[in-house]
Design a protein around this motif. Structure first.
Motif, PDB file in Angstrom:
ATOM      1  N   ARG A  47      52.412  44.037  55.660  1.00 40.50           N
ATOM      2  CA  ARG A  47      52.598  45.436  56.085  1.00 40.50           C
ATOM      3  C   ARG A  47      51.941  46.401  55.102  1.00 40.50           C
ATOM      4  N   ILE A  48      52.082  46.106  53.813  1.00 41.97           N
ATOM      5  CA  ILE A  48      51.460  46.970  52.801  1.00 41.97           C
ATOM      6  C   ILE A  48      49.938  46.915  52.921  1.00 41.97           C
ATOM      7  N   MET A  49      49.405  45.690  53.060  1.00 43.40           N
ATOM      8  CA  MET A  49      47.957  45.540  53.177  1.00 43.40           C
ATOM      9  C   MET A  49      47.431  46.210  54.445  1.00 43.40           C
ATOM     10  N   ARG A  50      48.137  46.016  55.549  1.00 42.44           N
ATOM     11  CA  ARG A  50      47.693  46.605  56.813  1.00 42.44           C
ATOM     12  C   ARG A  50      47.756  48.132  56.759  1.00 42.44           C
ATOM     13  N   SER A  51      48.794  48.659  56.116  1.00 36.40           N
ATOM     14  CA  SER A  51      48.924  50.106  55.975  1.00 36.40           C
ATOM     15  C   SER A  51      47.763  50.675  55.159  1.00 36.40           C
ATOM     16  N   LEU A  52      47.393  49.968  54.113  1.00 34.68           N
ATOM     17  CA  LEU A  52      46.279  50.409  53.270  1.00 34.68           C
ATOM     18  C   LEU A  52      44.967  50.393  54.047  1.00 34.68           C
ATOM     19  N   ARG A  53      44.741  49.333  54.826  1.00 34.79           N
ATOM     20  CA  ARG A  53      43.511  49.234  55.626  1.00 34.79           C
ATOM     21  C   ARG A  53      43.437  50.358  56.653  1.00 34.79           C
ATOM     22  N   ASN A  54      44.578  50.735  57.214  1.00 36.21           N
ATOM     23  CA  ASN A  54      44.592  51.794  58.223  1.00 36.21           C
ATOM     24  C   ASN A  54      44.415  53.176  57.594  1.00 36.21           C
ATOM     25  N   ARG A  55      44.902  53.320  56.365  1.00 37.73           N
ATOM     26  CA  ARG A  55      44.897  54.645  55.729  1.00 37.73           C
ATOM     27  C   ARG A  55      43.556  54.989  55.096  1.00 37.73           C
ATOM     28  N   VAL A  56      42.904  54.008  54.453  1.00 41.73           N
ATOM     29  CA  VAL A  56      41.642  54.264  53.754  1.00 41.73           C
ATOM     30  C   VAL A  56      40.473  53.906  54.669  1.00 41.73           C
ATOM     31  N   SER A  57      39.746  54.901  55.077  1.00 42.51           N
ATOM     32  CA  SER A  57      38.630  54.699  56.005  1.00 42.51           C
ATOM     33  C   SER A  57      37.577  53.765  55.415  1.00 42.51           C
ATOM     34  N   GLY A  58      37.199  52.753  56.185  1.00 38.81           N
ATOM     35  CA  GLY A  58      36.154  51.821  55.757  1.00 38.81           C
ATOM     36  C   GLY A  58      36.662  50.611  55.005  1.00 38.81           C
ATOM     37  N   LEU A  59      37.925  50.641  54.565  1.00 42.72           N
ATOM     38  CA  LEU A  59      38.452  49.524  53.782  1.00 42.72           C
ATOM     39  C   LEU A  59      38.577  48.252  54.626  1.00 42.72           C
ATOM     40  N   ASP A  60      38.705  48.420  55.949  1.00 39.79           N
ATOM     41  CA  ASP A  60      38.829  47.255  56.832  1.00 39.79           C
ATOM     42  C   ASP A  60      37.589  46.357  56.790  1.00 39.79           C
ATOM     43  N   ARG A  61      36.465  46.907  56.295  1.00 38.81           N
ATOM     44  CA  ARG A  61      35.238  46.099  56.207  1.00 38.81           C
ATOM     45  C   ARG A  61      35.195  45.268  54.929  1.00 38.81           C
ATOM     46  N   TYR A  62      36.141  45.493  54.029  1.00 37.97           N
ATOM     47  CA  TYR A  62      36.120  44.793  52.737  1.00 37.97           C
ATOM     48  C   TYR A  62      37.391  43.976  52.481  1.00 37.97           C
ATOM     49  N   ILE A  63      38.505  44.356  53.108  1.00 39.90           N
ATOM     50  CA  ILE A  63      39.665  43.467  53.172  1.00 39.90           C
ATOM     51  C   ILE A  63      39.634  42.901  54.585  1.00 39.90           C
ATOM     52  N   ASN A 100      37.027  55.722  65.233  1.00 41.41           N
ATOM     53  CA  ASN A 100      38.342  55.536  64.608  1.00 41.41           C
ATOM     54  C   ASN A 100      38.805  54.084  64.609  1.00 41.41           C
ATOM     55  N   SER A 101      38.013  53.204  65.199  1.00 37.85           N
ATOM     56  CA  SER A 101      38.425  51.807  65.287  1.00 37.85           C
ATOM     57  C   SER A 101      38.298  51.126  63.934  1.00 37.85           C
ATOM     58  N   ILE A 102      39.045  50.041  63.768  1.00 39.19           N
ATOM     59  CA  ILE A 102      38.946  49.271  62.539  1.00 39.19           C
ATOM     60  C   ILE A 102      38.649  47.811  62.884  1.00 39.19           C
ATOM     61  N   GLN A 103      38.087  47.106  61.929  1.00 35.54           N
ATOM     62  CA  GLN A 103      37.760  45.701  62.130  1.00 35.54           C
ATOM     63  C   GLN A 103      39.050  44.882  62.051  1.00 35.54           C
ATOM     64  N   SER A 104      39.301  44.100  63.076  1.00 37.44           N
ATOM     65  CA  SER A 104      40.509  43.290  63.106  1.00 37.44           C
ATOM     66  C   SER A 104      40.478  42.240  62.005  1.00 37.44           C
ATOM     67  N   LEU A 105      41.633  41.955  61.435  1.00 35.05           N
ATOM     68  CA  LEU A 105      41.724  40.917  60.415  1.00 35.05           C
ATOM     69  C   LEU A 105      41.402  39.559  61.009  1.00 35.05           C
ATOM     70  N   ARG A 106      40.688  38.741  60.262  1.00 34.73           N
ATOM     71  CA  ARG A 106      40.415  37.365  60.656  1.00 34.73           C
ATOM     72  C   ARG A 106      41.403  36.444  59.945  1.00 34.73           C
ATOM     73  N   PHE A 107      41.663  35.320  60.569  1.00 30.01           N
ATOM     74  CA  PHE A 107      42.685  34.412  60.054  1.00 30.01           C
ATOM     75  C   PHE A 107      42.089  33.098  59.558  1.00 30.01           C
ATOM     76  N   THR A 108      42.661  32.595  58.487  1.00 35.31           N
ATOM     77  CA  THR A 108      42.418  31.222  58.065  1.00 35.31           C
ATOM     78  C   THR A 108      43.720  30.682  57.510  1.00 35.31           C
ATOM     79  N   PHE A 109      43.828  29.370  57.456  1.00 36.59           N
ATOM     80  CA  PHE A 109      45.068  28.738  56.992  1.00 36.59           C
ATOM     81  C   PHE A 109      44.730  27.350  56.476  1.00 36.59           C
ATOM     82  N   HIS A 110      45.162  27.052  55.252  1.00 38.71           N
ATOM     83  CA  HIS A 110      44.938  25.718  54.694  1.00 38.71           C
ATOM     84  C   HIS A 110      45.954  24.746  55.289  1.00 38.71           C
TER      85      HIS A 110
END
Length: 415
Positions: A47-63, A100-110
């Motif tokens: 939730r904290i990470m997602r909130s940060l990605r939504n709040r800071v413009s462009g951060l979704d391309r780096y997280i 206003n769109s953001i890049q959706s998070l991609r998933f991986t799992f070991h």
């Protein structure tokens, strides 16, 4: 100019207070539920990470993604279900709406690399792609259990030691997976699975109990329930009379259903038996079942478009692969093979394993030559695999160096 993206890791850990859990002692306290504290921690981190990605413009391309790594045997897949649901919630994220769109998070799992029983590794892979909202292009890290030869694994592991609940989950899942697929499974193997399930269930719930296989399957599936307000464990335990029966020591009178099977995972009365290590032989029937499940899972991954990220040096160092020439990748994706699983080759942790992607590609290339594949075919296959890795990268945009630099300057300023 480097194209860099961060993948946020949720670290797998043991629940150090098992089996001292109890609804009655805690009543809504997370530490009184199995993995309750860790499950809540994962959700809050996302939730904290997602909130940060939504709040800071462009951060979704780096997280750009999330992963769950570290001790595979420590934390069950169901503990991550709520966090992964939070990570990619289309009802919250502004995906696909212009500027206003953001890049959706991609998933991986070991999953499927460090396992006590090969069925455990296969089950965790299936649970990951089925219950953690995996989409095409998401990745499974390692997936060794998918491609190693079951009979060879059995020769090296004729006997295994694992918690009774893990063994039960393996056989319940195997029965359910085979019943859901069109693969033909003979009646002898079905009877074998049923026998193993009932034997292990009696060790947990009591020899006098006669719990149906369908109820055990319902309890297994209930673990992955993430509906908000749909599964308040403490309140439900009281409502269905579960706590009363345990408190009055009349467990033999419990009328078991899927809800109560799921509740038992948070009750010290049953957790003691669940966590009890058992020692048993890996049979020929286990291997026959494993071979069928490997085939079913490979088809599932292939059709879903899930990419298996293979790390040759890491697989030899800490996985079930003895030599690089026996890497699982040779069975997952063969030149000209049908139902090939999409694969890419990575370095896992370059500092730990003292390697890089070029080295890892070379290892697999020479392994192909060693097995008799022609140089031309091997080079074509390596190039295709390299391209798959690039196209499935979590970095999706190509900008000029100056654009990246300017955007990063702005993001760092906002942070």
């Amino acid at each position: 100019f480097p194209r860099v993206g961060l993948v946020y890791h949720l670290l797998k850990k043991k629940d150090s207070t098992v089996p001292y859990k109890c609804f009655l002692d805690g009543m809504e306290e997370k530490e009184k539920l199995q993995f309750g504290v860790l499950e809540e921690k994962y959700v809050n981190q996302i939730r904290i990470m997602r909130s940060l990605r939504n709040r800071v413009s462009g951060l979704d391309r780096y997280i750009v993604g999330i992963d769950a790594a570290s001790l595979e045997n420590a934390t069950p897949i169901w503990v991550f279900a709520k966090a992964y649901k939070e990570a990619r919630d289309s009802s919250i994220e502004k995906v696909g709406y212009g500027t206003n769109s953001i890049q959706s998070l991609r998933f991986t799992f070991h999953a499927g690399e460090d396992f006590r029983h090969i069925l455990s590794g296969l089950r965790r892979i299936d649970e990951t792609i089925t219950y953690l909202k995996f989409h095409a292009g998401d990745r499974i890290g390692h997936g060794t259990a998918l491609g190693i030869l079951p009979e060879q694994w059995r020769r090296q592991n004729p006997f295994v030691v694992l918690p009774r609940s893990e063994a039960l989950d393996n056989y319940v899942w195997a029965y359910y997976a085979l019943s859901q697929d069109t693969v033909e499974c003979n009646s002898t193997l079905i009877a074998y699975l049923e026998g193993k399930v009932y034997e292990l269930a009696k060790g947990i719930y009591g020899k006098e109990q006669n719990i149906s296989l369908q109820v055990l399957i319902e309890g297994y599936l209930k673990m992955f329930d993430t509906e908000e307000g749909g599964y308040d464990r403490c309140a439900e335990a009281e409502d269905v009379g579960f706590c009363k029966e345990v408190r009055e020591d009349i467990c033999s009178e419990i009328f078991w259903n899927g809800e109560k099977i799921a509740l038992a995972r948070h009750c010290k009365k049953f957790l003691t038996e669940m966590e009890c290590p058992i020692h048993y032989e890996v049979t020929k029937q286990d291997i026959q079942i494993t071979e069928m499940l490997q085939k079913i899972l490979c088809q599932k991954l292939s059709r879903k478009g899930i990419v298996v990220e293979v790390n040759p040096s890491s697989n030899v160092a800490i996985g079930e692969v003895d030599k690089i020439t026996e890497n699982q990748i040779y069975r997952l994706n063969r030149p000209g093979g049908e139902d090939n699983v999409m694969v890419c080759i990575n370095s896992d942790d370059p500092m730990v394993f003292h390697t890089n992607v070029s080295n890892e590609l070379a290892y697999i290339y020479y392994g192909m030559l060693y097995s008799g594949i022609s140089r031309e075919t091997a080079l074509e296959w390596i190039d295709k695999t390299r391209e798959c890795g690039i196209k499935s990268s979590f970095l999706q945009r190509e900008d000029k160096d100056q654009q990246i630099y300017d955007e990063l300057e702005k993001i760092v300023g906002e942070l």
